[in-house]
Enzyme design. Sequence first.
Site, PDB file in Angstrom:
ATOM      1  N   ARG A 173       0.794  -1.034   0.095  1.00 46.02           N
ATOM      2  CA  ARG A 173      -0.395  -0.287  -0.153  1.00 46.02           C
ATOM      3  C   ARG A 173       0.913   1.292  -0.188  1.00 46.02           C
ATOM      4  O   ARG A 173       2.410   0.873   0.481  1.00 46.02           O
ATOM      5  CB  ARG A 173      -0.607   0.169   1.215  1.00 46.02           C
ATOM      6  CG  ARG A 173      -1.406  -1.067   0.788  1.00 46.02           C
ATOM      7  CD  ARG A 173      -2.487  -1.318   2.649  1.00 46.02           C
ATOM      8  NE  ARG A 173      -3.808  -2.471   2.960  1.00 46.02           N
ATOM      9  CZ  ARG A 173      -3.078  -3.146   3.160  1.00 46.02           C
ATOM     10  NH1 ARG A 173      -1.677  -3.633   3.997  1.00 46.02           N
ATOM     11  NH2 ARG A 173      -3.893  -4.496   3.750  1.00 46.02           N
ATOM     12  N   LYS A 198      -2.261  -2.888   7.698  1.00 45.22           N
ATOM     13  CA  LYS A 198      -3.832  -2.798   8.658  1.00 45.22           C
ATOM     14  C   LYS A 198      -3.964  -3.614   9.978  1.00 45.22           C
ATOM     15  O   LYS A 198      -3.490  -5.449   9.286  1.00 45.22           O
ATOM     16  CB  LYS A 198      -5.023  -2.705   7.749  1.00 45.22           C
ATOM     17  CG  LYS A 198      -5.280  -2.270   6.025  1.00 45.22           C
ATOM     18  CD  LYS A 198      -6.845  -1.859   5.924  1.00 45.22           C
ATOM     19  CE  LYS A 198      -6.538  -0.821   4.522  1.00 45.22           C
ATOM     20  NZ  LYS A 198      -7.828  -0.908   3.796  1.00 45.22           N
ATOM     21  N   HIS A 266      -2.256   2.404  -6.171  1.00 47.97           N
ATOM     22  CA  HIS A 266      -3.299   1.204  -5.602  1.00 47.97           C
ATOM     23  C   HIS A 266      -3.521   0.164  -6.368  1.00 47.97           C
ATOM     24  O   HIS A 266      -3.348  -1.000  -6.498  1.00 47.97           O
ATOM     25  CB  HIS A 266      -4.115   1.714  -4.899  1.00 47.97           C
ATOM     26  CG  HIS A 266      -4.564   1.082  -3.863  1.00 47.97           C
ATOM     27  ND1 HIS A 266      -4.372   0.862  -2.659  1.00 47.97           N
ATOM     28  CD2 HIS A 266      -5.770  -0.179  -3.952  1.00 47.97           C
ATOM     29  CE1 HIS A 266      -4.771  -0.542  -1.687  1.00 47.97           C
ATOM     30  NE2 HIS A 266      -5.362  -0.860  -2.718  1.00 47.97           N
ATOM     31  N   ARG A 269      -0.827  -2.081  -6.380  1.00 49.96           N
ATOM     32  CA  ARG A 269      -0.630  -2.905  -5.812  1.00 49.96           C
ATOM     33  C   ARG A 269      -1.641  -4.182  -6.282  1.00 49.96           C
ATOM     34  O   ARG A 269      -1.264  -5.765  -6.254  1.00 49.96           O
ATOM     35  CB  ARG A 269      -1.608  -2.403  -3.875  1.00 49.96           C
ATOM     36  CG  ARG A 269      -1.713  -3.838  -3.845  1.00 49.96           C
ATOM     37  CD  ARG A 269      -1.913  -3.196  -2.118  1.00 49.96           C
ATOM     38  NE  ARG A 269      -3.085  -3.880  -1.039  1.00 49.96           N
ATOM     39  CZ  ARG A 269      -2.872  -4.959  -0.376  1.00 49.96           C
ATOM     40  NH1 ARG A 269      -1.294  -4.570  -0.378  1.00 49.96           N
ATOM     41  NH2 ARG A 269      -3.263  -5.310  -0.089  1.00 49.96           N
ATOM     42  N   HIS A 292      -3.888  -9.515   3.593  1.00 53.86           N
ATOM     43  CA  HIS A 292      -5.462  -9.714   4.297  1.00 53.86           C
ATOM     44  C   HIS A 292      -5.399 -10.728   4.783  1.00 53.86           C
ATOM     45  O   HIS A 292      -5.145 -11.531   4.837  1.00 53.86           O
ATOM     46  CB  HIS A 292      -5.997 -10.224   2.535  1.00 53.86           C
ATOM     47  CG  HIS A 292      -6.022  -9.521   1.335  1.00 53.86           C
ATOM     48  ND1 HIS A 292      -5.832  -9.377  -0.348  1.00 53.86           N
ATOM     49  CD2 HIS A 292      -5.580  -8.287   1.175  1.00 53.86           C
ATOM     50  CE1 HIS A 292      -6.466  -9.130  -0.961  1.00 53.86           C
ATOM     51  NE2 HIS A 292      -6.227  -7.917   0.217  1.00 53.86           N
ATOM     52  N   TYR A 301      -9.482 -11.686  -6.568  1.00 55.04           N
ATOM     53  CA  TYR A 301      -8.516 -11.388  -7.866  1.00 55.04           C
ATOM     54  C   TYR A 301      -8.912 -13.248  -8.719  1.00 55.04           C
ATOM     55  O   TYR A 301      -8.111 -12.903  -9.844  1.00 55.04           O
ATOM     56  CB  TYR A 301      -7.190 -11.714  -6.910  1.00 55.04           C
ATOM     57  CG  TYR A 301      -6.694 -10.286  -6.399  1.00 55.04           C
ATOM     58  CD1 TYR A 301      -6.260  -9.180  -7.372  1.00 55.04           C
ATOM     59  CD2 TYR A 301      -6.565 -10.127  -5.229  1.00 55.04           C
ATOM     60  CE1 TYR A 301      -6.473  -7.846  -7.037  1.00 55.04           C
ATOM     61  CE2 TYR A 301      -6.769  -8.934  -4.742  1.00 55.04           C
ATOM     62  CZ  TYR A 301      -6.286  -7.849  -5.738  1.00 55.04           C
ATOM     63  OH  TYR A 301      -5.889  -6.498  -5.391  1.00 55.04           O
TER      64      TYR A 301
END
Length: 322
Positions: A173, A198, A266, A269, A292, A301
Amino acid sequence: MDRPVDSAPIALAAAPDAAAAYADWLRRLGAERRLSPRTVEAYGRDVRILLGFLQGHLGEPASVAEIVALKPRDVRAFLASRRSEDISSRSLMRALAAARSFARHLARSGLGEVSAFSAVRSPKIARSLPKPIAAAAAKRLVDAEERAGEERAPWVLARDAAVLALLYGCGLRISEALSLTRREAPTAGVDRVEVTGKGDKRRQLPVIAAVQRAVADYLALCPWRLAPEGPLFVGAKGGPLNPRIVQAAVARMRGGLALPDTATPHALRHSFATHLLSRGGDLRTIQELLGHASLSTTQIYTEVDGARLMAIHQAFHPRARA
């Protein structure tokens, strides 16, 4: 000029007790919930907009008692007002999430239960697939030579190329790339980088030689002395690099490369994940690389790659239009 234009601040329209509660809520968001500064800023702005609306809706700055007494119809009026300003459903959902967070803070502080926000449904968001950039275009985006004709300092071009190389080469990110310190710079001999994503989740990522070279080229040209624990990427005045600068750099390149508006930092990514998957990368590994928490997040994806294959089939198969 290496400086973004900030949006105008929104004044806080609230009675003294509500203003004090707002300030305490913001402090707790950053200190206790450990949300990112950008999230705290966005939540704070959303609640300032809400309080500004209530001032007009109620005819005076809202007090804590008046916020506690809100009815679902008042919340719906606020959402309708925001919708009339043509904001997206995603932004509207974040505004409602911010208002609910503020309401929970009032309850935890013993100031009263606000039930109106939880009684209103969040707006539905149409599920959209990530829009990756084609591999050839992604490679050109991260190449400093593509912008050699721009009237910007060579070190700035090298810096932007190095940041974009990390996004595409490692799946970072933009906030993760800009959080790297000089000591963590992945140059020659450093084949991995560790970042905090995150949820404060730490992960290690392999760094390919092309990314190492891009970072080394930037460091060789950078005119600023970078402290070991200071930011790796700096702006024109030597301070931490603002992500908007990188976003603006990509926006300038889109025209020359004939790329759509969806070609953003982004999107690199997304491209990292999609291109790995299309070349045989397994979903679990890609999940780890992207950071994730859930495999279901990464599975989107597979839909992107499936959509790409279907488009190729429809375009080129002899019987596709039969």
